[in-house]
Design an enzyme around this catalytic site. Sequence first.
Site, PDB file in Angstrom:
ATOM      1  CB  SER A 160      15.730   0.231  -2.570  1.00  0.00           C
ATOM      2  OG  SER A 160      14.922   0.630  -1.491  1.00  0.00           O
TER       3      SER A 160
HETATM    4  N1  SAH Z   1      10.630  -2.203  -0.885  1.00  0.00           N
HETATM    5  C1  SAH Z   1      10.182  -1.152  -1.764  1.00  0.00           C
HETATM    6  C2  SAH Z   1      10.835   0.155  -1.422  1.00  0.00           C
HETATM    7  C3  SAH Z   1       9.846   1.239  -1.379  1.00  0.00           C
HETATM    8  S1  SAH Z   1      10.406   2.759  -0.666  1.00  0.00           S
HETATM    9  C4  SAH Z   1      10.358  -1.539  -3.213  1.00  0.00           C
HETATM   10  O1  SAH Z   1      11.014  -2.548  -3.503  1.00  0.00           O
HETATM   11  O2  SAH Z   1       9.804  -0.844  -4.071  1.00  0.00           O
HETATM   12  C5  SAH Z   1       9.794   2.650   0.984  1.00  0.00           C
HETATM   13  C6  SAH Z   1       8.315   2.461   1.151  1.00  0.00           C
HETATM   14  O3  SAH Z   1       8.031   2.541   2.537  1.00  0.00           O
HETATM   15  C7  SAH Z   1       7.422   3.500   0.482  1.00  0.00           C
HETATM   16  O4  SAH Z   1       6.554   2.850  -0.408  1.00  0.00           O
HETATM   17  C8  SAH Z   1       6.659   4.137   1.637  1.00  0.00           C
HETATM   18  O5  SAH Z   1       5.339   4.500   1.328  1.00  0.00           O
HETATM   19  C9  SAH Z   1       6.712   3.031   2.675  1.00  0.00           C
HETATM   20  N2  SAH Z   1       6.499   3.456   4.061  1.00  0.00           N
HETATM   21  C10 SAH Z   1       6.965   4.551   4.701  1.00  0.00           C
HETATM   22  N3  SAH Z   1       6.535   4.581   5.986  1.00  0.00           N
HETATM   23  C11 SAH Z   1       5.784   3.452   6.164  1.00  0.00           C
HETATM   24  C12 SAH Z   1       5.046   2.911   7.259  1.00  0.00           C
HETATM   25  N4  SAH Z   1       4.979   3.523   8.447  1.00  0.00           N
HETATM   26  N5  SAH Z   1       4.410   1.744   7.075  1.00  0.00           N
HETATM   27  C13 SAH Z   1       4.433   1.096   5.881  1.00  0.00           C
HETATM   28  N6  SAH Z   1       5.087   1.566   4.808  1.00  0.00           N
HETATM   29  C14 SAH Z   1       5.770   2.727   4.939  1.00  0.00           C
END
Ligand code: SAH
Length: 213
Positions: free
Chosen positions: A64
Amino acid sequence: MSDTLQHQGRRRQLVDQLSKKYPFHPSILVAMLKIPRHLFVEKGLDHLAYFDKPLPIGVNQTISQPFTVAMQTHLLAHTKWERVLEIGTGCGYQTAVLLELGLRVFTIERHKSLYLQAQKNLNALGYTSAHLHYGDGFAGLPQFAPFKGILLTCGAAQAPPNLLQQLAIGGRMVAPIGVEEQIMTVIERADEETFTEQAFGNYSFVPMLPGTR
Ligand code: SAH
């Protein structure tokens, strides 16, 4: 790769910019000043790590934008030692921010490769106290509930019912809600059955998807 003076200088500039955009809780800015974001992004993109932009982290996912990380953390309105659940570990950057704030962090990622990468990134920087889980965030972690805070870092069409159930009374969920675009939503649990909602502007997140990969 190391944390050079140049990286540190750019990081300070980024944090200065963030502090001018919104009155974030100072402890969040201190955490972001400390955490080397460039060590969480893909190799070769480290020179872009201190712009206020999302960046790819593999398997079509993104870390993000720093402003969004600061805002979600701010809205979580944390208190030290509280138990929080993050959905979407990604590369682990947001996890590190929550750890720096002294929270007890549980986090779930549905992509095996990202789960492993986050573990590597966090361990390399000495962040060893987070509970990292590979699984589907829609289920939450009932065995560790209730959580005082729940943070979704992916966009959900609606607040996942299992997660609402795992929210402590008096706790709050920060969730981008929506399909194409998301509205940053803070949901507070007043008692067993009563949840209140407040909206905090529009954002664009990768979608929350069911199952594991
Ligand atoms: N907090 C992260 C943001 C990653 S983007 C950072 O600092 O890098 C959002 C993430 O949510 C992705 O890695 C995606 O794979 C994950 N995601 C999407 N649906 C999900 C689910 N049902 N359970 C767990 N993770 C999920």
